[in-house]
Every structure is written in C-alpha cells, then in structure tokens.
Design an enzyme around this catalytic site. Structure first.
Site, PDB file in Angstrom:
ATOM      1  N   SER A  34      50.643 -26.105  38.167  1.00  0.00           N
ATOM      2  CA  SER A  34      51.156 -24.804  38.572  1.00  0.00           C
ATOM      3  C   SER A  34      50.337 -24.348  39.759  1.00  0.00           C
ATOM      4  O   SER A  34      49.205 -24.809  39.968  1.00  0.00           O
ATOM      5  CB  SER A  34      51.045 -23.791  37.427  1.00  0.00           C
ATOM      6  N   TYR A  56      50.460 -28.504  42.958  1.00  0.00           N
ATOM      7  CA  TYR A  56      51.355 -29.646  42.772  1.00  0.00           C
ATOM      8  C   TYR A  56      50.819 -30.870  43.501  1.00  0.00           C
ATOM      9  O   TYR A  56      50.894 -31.998  42.997  1.00  0.00           O
ATOM     10  CB  TYR A  56      52.756 -29.316  43.307  1.00  0.00           C
ATOM     11  N   LEU A  72      61.551 -26.663  39.349  1.00  0.00           N
ATOM     12  CA  LEU A  72      61.322 -25.600  40.331  1.00  0.00           C
ATOM     13  C   LEU A  72      62.643 -24.894  40.681  1.00  0.00           C
ATOM     14  O   LEU A  72      63.721 -25.380  40.336  1.00  0.00           O
ATOM     15  CB  LEU A  72      60.722 -26.196  41.601  1.00  0.00           C
ATOM     16  N   LYS A  95      68.858 -30.037  37.620  1.00  0.00           N
ATOM     17  CA  LYS A  95      70.060 -29.751  38.399  1.00  0.00           C
ATOM     18  C   LYS A  95      70.067 -28.276  38.762  1.00  0.00           C
ATOM     19  O   LYS A  95      69.417 -27.478  38.088  1.00  0.00           O
ATOM     20  CB  LYS A  95      71.327 -30.161  37.646  1.00  0.00           C
ATOM     21  N   ASP A 175      74.360 -23.196  39.474  1.00  0.00           N
ATOM     22  CA  ASP A 175      73.748 -23.158  38.149  1.00  0.00           C
ATOM     23  C   ASP A 175      74.632 -23.763  37.075  1.00  0.00           C
ATOM     24  O   ASP A 175      74.180 -24.609  36.293  1.00  0.00           O
ATOM     25  CB  ASP A 175      73.410 -21.710  37.786  1.00  0.00           C
TER      26      ASP A 175
END
Length: 328
Positions: A34, A56, A72, A95, A175
């Site tokens: 993080s 990262y 992310l 995704k 989404d």
C-alpha cells in the site's frame, strides 16, 4: 505454491480475492503493498501475511513474490499491470482491465516480451454455474439460441466511491456492463457484430449510470440493461427454440440469490434445476491462474479475449451518441 503480492488494500481484495488465495490449494499471499505502510501492515496481519510494503514499487522489486493481484482503480490497471510484467511478475488484474480496447495492446506487448501470464479477473468464467450454461448451450439443450436477456443493477450515489469518479475510471458500463457481455461471449463462443444503445449520465458525477443495450450476434440477439442507481437485480436468460436457461444469480454467486440454473422445455411443462453448492468462483479463479503459470495450458481469460470484450463496451459508448446501429 504461487506466491502472490497484493497491490493495494481495496475492498474487493480484502473481502473476496485475498481470502480465496489463502484458501486455494496452489497459491498463497506472501505480501501486501500500500502507499500507506500502516494500512498494508494492518491488512497483512488480518490475513497472517508475513510481509508488508509501503510502496508498490518496493514489492515489485522483491523476490518474495511470483505474481501480483491488482485491485486498483480502473484508470491505473494498465499502468501497474505493465510495471508488474516488466518486473517479471505474473498478473491477475481486476476487471475492467482498461477503459479503451486499444490500451490493452501495450500490455499484450509487455506480457510477450517478459514471458509472463497476464489475465483479467473475470471470476464468472471459472464458475461451474457458467461452465454449465456453456455446456448446455453447446449440446443443444435449448435448440437454437435466439435471444439473451440480462440485467445487472445496484444503487450507489456515494461521491467518494471510485465508481462515481470519472478520473478513476468510474461508470456503470466499466463496472458491471462488462458482465452480460462477457457472460454471453463466454457461453456462446460468438462475437457481436452491431450495437444499439441508450446511456444516461449522472448530472453531478458525470459518470454513466444507466445503459440499455441491444447487441446483434448474427444468429441471436443480446439485450440487457445495467444501472448504478436502481434497485439491486441480477439475471441472465438464454432463450432458444426448444427451451430456455435462466441463471438465477449470474454474477455475484450466492450473494444476490441461489447458485442455480433452471432449464425449461419449450412448452414450459418440464424444467430441471441445477444447483451448485458453494461454487467459490474466486478460489477457482486463482487456482486456474496458478495452474496457467505452472503449465501454460490452463484455460484463462487471455488479453486478446479482454480486448474483444472491451471493444464491445467501446461500441456501446459510441452507439449511445447516435441513432441506429454501431459496428463493433
């Protein structure tokens, strides 16, 4: 055991994917990264993960991991997938992988030059529910498929939620619109040729909040609607000349309804119910990914497949700006 590092402490990772990796037979989480080391450490402690990183980049440079899972915000998926591949790590990315189909080309190049496995996390393709749908259609259980209907809706007007922030890749189509498209493509092995669509945007957020879509697959049509500001609903129905298949909880298995398929005959005088007890689609996903890394033969969602799916979403946006059909 494939050793995973997790990039970010996002909710989908905490609630679904990290527990699935820890429960899997052939992989394990060995590190959490993080931008806030304290948050990484807290999540690592929660799941008994031995290592935590405050960046990262530091985790990608480590030899403690073989692969990364990336949950992310959507706008960062391609960037960090490429960085992970260039670090020699295999990649399981949430995704939607990208916001434009063309953006996936650079990731394909990174995958090939680094000889790593990179896949988009479409957990439904590993679910026995959807594999049964594909099998039933393929064996002609409903005759010739003529029409697919779908719906995926929820209600979320939280301005802080990334789904409502355009700069982070928010919007209903990225989404959840990807799911009816992928579910249909996966089940039939066919690609849409033309799209008609209507899309509405939130006046405050600027994100797309509703789409009604018709897709012409040549032999059959797909019609579906999605919304981020309607009452919760999920359904997919595959309607043929000899019967139909209804998937009761197609995307969030066992959360919005039973893991169940109904196969009905033409006259609707007989039906068969297929029940799947605890299909654990996230666990199956990570195990398949780990096998693909090991043997290179496992069926996973390829980046080429992801690009085809994103081309449909791109076409939906274009079709929403015009009357009539838009070519995919």
């Amino acid at each position: 055991m494939l050793r995973f590092g997790i990039i970010s402490t996002a909710k989908i990772g905490r609630d679904n994917v990290v527990p699935a990796i820890q429960d899997a037979e052939n992989c394990v989480v060995t590190a959490i990264a993080s931008r806030d080391l304290k948050r990484a450490r807290e999540m690592a402690d929660r799941f008994s993960v031995p290592h935590a990183f405050g960046s990262y980049e530091e985790m990608l440079a480590s030899d403690l991991i073989d692969a990364v899972y990336i949950p992310l915000p959507t706008s960062q998926h391609i960037e960090w997938s490429i960085k992970a591949a260039d670090a020699g790590k295999h990649v399981l990315c949430e995704k939607p992988l990208a916001l434009k189909a063309g953006d996936i080309d650079d990731l394909i190049a990174a995958r090939d030059r680094n000889r790593v496995v990179v896949t988009e996390a479409y957990m439904i393709t590993y679910s026995p529910v959807w594999q049964k749908v594909r099998s039933l259609i393929g064996e002609g259980a409903i005759g010739s498929l003529r029409h697919v209907q779908g719906a995926f809706t929820y209600f979320n007007r939280d301005p802080a939620n990334m789904r409502n922030v355009p700069e982070l890749g928010g919007g209903g189509l990225p989404d959840i619109g990807v799911y009816p498209v992928m579910g249909t493509r996966f089940s039939t092995g066919k690609e849409p040729l033309w799209i008609q669509a209507i899309t509405e945007r939130d006046a405050d957020f600027g994100t797309d909040i509703y789409s009604s879509v018709k897709a012409d697959f040549g032999d059959f049509e797909l019609s579906f609607y999605i919304s981020t500001q309607m009452a919760n609903r999920q359904v997919m129905v595959f309607h043929g000349t000899e019967g139909y298949i209804e998937v009761k909880s197609p995307f969030n298995a066992n959360r919005w309804g039973p893991e169940e398929i109904e196969l009905a005959d033409r006259s609707h005088t007989e039906s068969r119910i297929f029940r799947f007890q605890d299909s654990r689609q996230y666990k199956r996903q990570v195990e398949a990914f780990a096998r693909a890394v090991t043997n290179g033969k496992e069926e996973i969602v390829t980046l080429e497949n992801s690009k085809l799916n994103q081309k449909v979403i791109d076409a939906i946006y274009r079709a929403s700006e015009k009357d009539g059909w838009e070519a995919v």
